[in-house]
Design a protein around this motif. Structure first.
Motif, PDB file in Angstrom:
ATOM      1  N   LYS A   1     -77.664 -23.392  40.005  1.00 35.79           N
ATOM      2  CA  LYS A   1     -77.849 -22.006  40.395  1.00 35.79           C
ATOM      3  C   LYS A   1     -77.244 -21.731  41.770  1.00 35.79           C
ATOM      4  O   LYS A   1     -76.625 -20.690  41.987  1.00 35.79           O
ATOM      5  CB  LYS A   1     -79.342 -21.660  40.394  1.00 35.79           C
ATOM      6  N   MET A   2     -77.404 -22.655  42.706  1.00 36.16           N
ATOM      7  CA  MET A   2     -76.819 -22.481  44.039  1.00 36.16           C
ATOM      8  C   MET A   2     -75.297 -22.454  43.961  1.00 36.16           C
ATOM      9  O   MET A   2     -74.654 -21.670  44.666  1.00 36.16           O
ATOM     10  CB  MET A   2     -77.289 -23.603  44.965  1.00 36.16           C
ATOM     11  N   LYS A   3     -74.714 -23.272  43.102  1.00 43.31           N
ATOM     12  CA  LYS A   3     -73.267 -23.301  42.940  1.00 43.31           C
ATOM     13  C   LYS A   3     -72.763 -21.976  42.363  1.00 43.31           C
ATOM     14  O   LYS A   3     -71.754 -21.428  42.820  1.00 43.31           O
ATOM     15  CB  LYS A   3     -72.886 -24.471  42.032  1.00 43.31           C
ATOM     16  N   GLU A   4     -73.470 -21.438  41.377  1.00 44.74           N
ATOM     17  CA  GLU A   4     -73.093 -20.155  40.788  1.00 44.74           C
ATOM     18  C   GLU A   4     -73.218 -19.014  41.809  1.00 44.74           C
ATOM     19  O   GLU A   4     -72.362 -18.128  41.875  1.00 44.74           O
ATOM     20  CB  GLU A   4     -73.956 -19.853  39.573  1.00 44.74           C
ATOM     21  N   THR A   5     -74.282 -19.037  42.615  1.00 42.65           N
ATOM     22  CA  THR A   5     -74.479 -18.004  43.632  1.00 42.65           C
ATOM     23  C   THR A   5     -73.383 -18.067  44.680  1.00 42.65           C
ATOM     24  O   THR A   5     -72.853 -17.030  45.096  1.00 42.65           O
ATOM     25  CB  THR A   5     -75.863 -18.159  44.300  1.00 42.65           C
ATOM     26  N   ARG A   6     -73.021 -19.267  45.100  1.00 41.22           N
ATOM     27  CA  ARG A   6     -71.953 -19.432  46.089  1.00 41.22           C
ATOM     28  C   ARG A   6     -70.627 -18.911  45.533  1.00 41.22           C
ATOM     29  O   ARG A   6     -69.873 -18.230  46.237  1.00 41.22           O
ATOM     30  CB  ARG A   6     -71.832 -20.903  46.464  1.00 41.22           C
ATOM     31  N   ALA A   7     -70.346 -19.190  44.268  1.00 43.38           N
ATOM     32  CA  ALA A   7     -69.110 -18.704  43.653  1.00 43.38           C
ATOM     33  C   ALA A   7     -69.122 -17.184  43.534  1.00 43.38           C
ATOM     34  O   ALA A   7     -68.099 -16.530  43.749  1.00 43.38           O
ATOM     35  CB  ALA A   7     -68.921 -19.343  42.283  1.00 43.38           C
ATOM     36  N   MET A   8     -70.297 -16.598  43.223  1.00 43.64           N
ATOM     37  CA  MET A   8     -70.405 -15.149  43.117  1.00 43.64           C
ATOM     38  C   MET A   8     -70.143 -14.487  44.468  1.00 43.64           C
ATOM     39  O   MET A   8     -69.419 -13.492  44.561  1.00 43.64           O
ATOM     40  CB  MET A   8     -71.791 -14.753  42.617  1.00 43.64           C
ATOM     41  N   ILE A   9     -70.696 -15.051  45.522  1.00 44.35           N
ATOM     42  CA  ILE A   9     -70.523 -14.474  46.859  1.00 44.35           C
ATOM     43  C   ILE A   9     -69.072 -14.579  47.311  1.00 44.35           C
ATOM     44  O   ILE A   9     -68.529 -13.653  47.906  1.00 44.35           O
ATOM     45  CB  ILE A   9     -71.485 -15.154  47.854  1.00 44.35           C
ATOM     46  N   GLU A  10     -68.433 -15.691  47.007  1.00 46.92           N
ATOM     47  CA  GLU A  10     -67.024 -15.858  47.399  1.00 46.92           C
ATOM     48  C   GLU A  10     -66.105 -14.925  46.621  1.00 46.92           C
ATOM     49  O   GLU A  10     -65.032 -14.580  47.106  1.00 46.92           O
ATOM     50  CB  GLU A  10     -66.586 -17.307  47.203  1.00 46.92           C
ATOM     51  N   ALA A  11     -66.505 -14.493  45.426  1.00 44.66           N
ATOM     52  CA  ALA A  11     -65.655 -13.648  44.585  1.00 44.66           C
ATOM     53  C   ALA A  11     -65.856 -12.152  44.830  1.00 44.66           C
ATOM     54  O   ALA A  11     -65.244 -11.338  44.150  1.00 44.66           O
ATOM     55  CB  ALA A  11     -65.913 -13.971  43.119  1.00 44.66           C
ATOM     56  N   ILE A  12     -66.702 -11.785  45.782  1.00 44.38           N
ATOM     57  CA  ILE A  12     -66.935 -10.356  46.054  1.00 44.38           C
ATOM     58  C   ILE A  12     -65.672  -9.740  46.627  1.00 44.38           C
ATOM     59  O   ILE A  12     -65.028 -10.303  47.514  1.00 44.38           O
ATOM     60  CB  ILE A  12     -68.112 -10.178  47.031  1.00 44.38           C
ATOM     61  N   ARG A  13     -65.315  -8.573  46.099  1.00 43.52           N
ATOM     62  CA  ARG A  13     -64.148  -7.853  46.617  1.00 43.52           C
ATOM     63  C   ARG A  13     -64.431  -6.353  46.622  1.00 43.52           C
ATOM     64  O   ARG A  13     -65.460  -5.897  46.133  1.00 43.52           O
ATOM     65  CB  ARG A  13     -62.909  -8.190  45.809  1.00 43.52           C
ATOM     66  N   ARG A  14     -63.515  -5.621  47.172  1.00 42.70           N
ATOM     67  CA  ARG A  14     -63.647  -4.176  47.341  1.00 42.70           C
ATOM     68  C   ARG A  14     -63.844  -3.502  45.983  1.00 42.70           C
ATOM     69  O   ARG A  14     -63.157  -3.796  45.015  1.00 42.70           O
ATOM     70  CB  ARG A  14     -62.388  -3.637  48.018  1.00 42.70           C
ATOM     71  N   GLY A  15     -64.826  -2.600  45.912  1.00 40.65           N
ATOM     72  CA  GLY A  15     -65.092  -1.858  44.693  1.00 40.65           C
ATOM     73  C   GLY A  15     -66.256  -2.393  43.883  1.00 40.65           C
ATOM     74  O   GLY A  15     -66.713  -1.735  42.950  1.00 40.65           O
TER      75      GLY A  15
END
Length: 115
Positions: free
Chosen positions: A46-60
């Motif tokens: 779960k921590m790995k998935e959350t870290r990947a989600m945060i790194e993939a945040i972009r405009r919009g």
């Protein structure tokens, strides 16, 4: 008079304690293996998935912060500050630390490259 039989019994079983020591630790090892598969491994995933989600945040992207604020990401700072700018209402923008984002509600599609 009562002490000598107790010492005699303890001395007789001392030779067979090598195999029983392993049997005493076997339940502890079994409990650790169960704890690893039921608690530790899913939490790491779960921590790995959350870290990947945060790194993939972009405009919009529409995001939800840990405080429950829903907004649209208008700017992602790339200077290493780990901040994003989120518009929570028309003309109201707040700076939010990336790690305080708990969920990405909707993702935007990447812009098509002009070839």
């Amino acid at each position: 008079m009562f002490v000598t039989p107790a010492f005699a019994q303890a001395a007789g079983s001392a030779g067979a304690s090598g195999g029983s020591a392993l049997m005493q630790f076997l339940p502890l090892i079994f409990i650790f293996v169960i704890m690893y598969f039921l608690l530790i491994r899913p939490q790491q995933k779960k921590m790995k998935e959350t870290r990947a989600m945060i790194e993939a945040i972009r405009r919009g992207d529409m995001v939800v912060t840990q405080g429950g604020i829903i907004g649209k990401v208008t700017h992602v700072k790339e200077d290493g500050s780990n901040e994003v700018e989120v518009e929570i209402s028309q003309g109201v923008k707040v700076r939010v630390v990336k790690s305080s984002i708990s969920q990405v509600v909707s993702k935007t599609e990447p812009a098509a490259s002009a070839n």
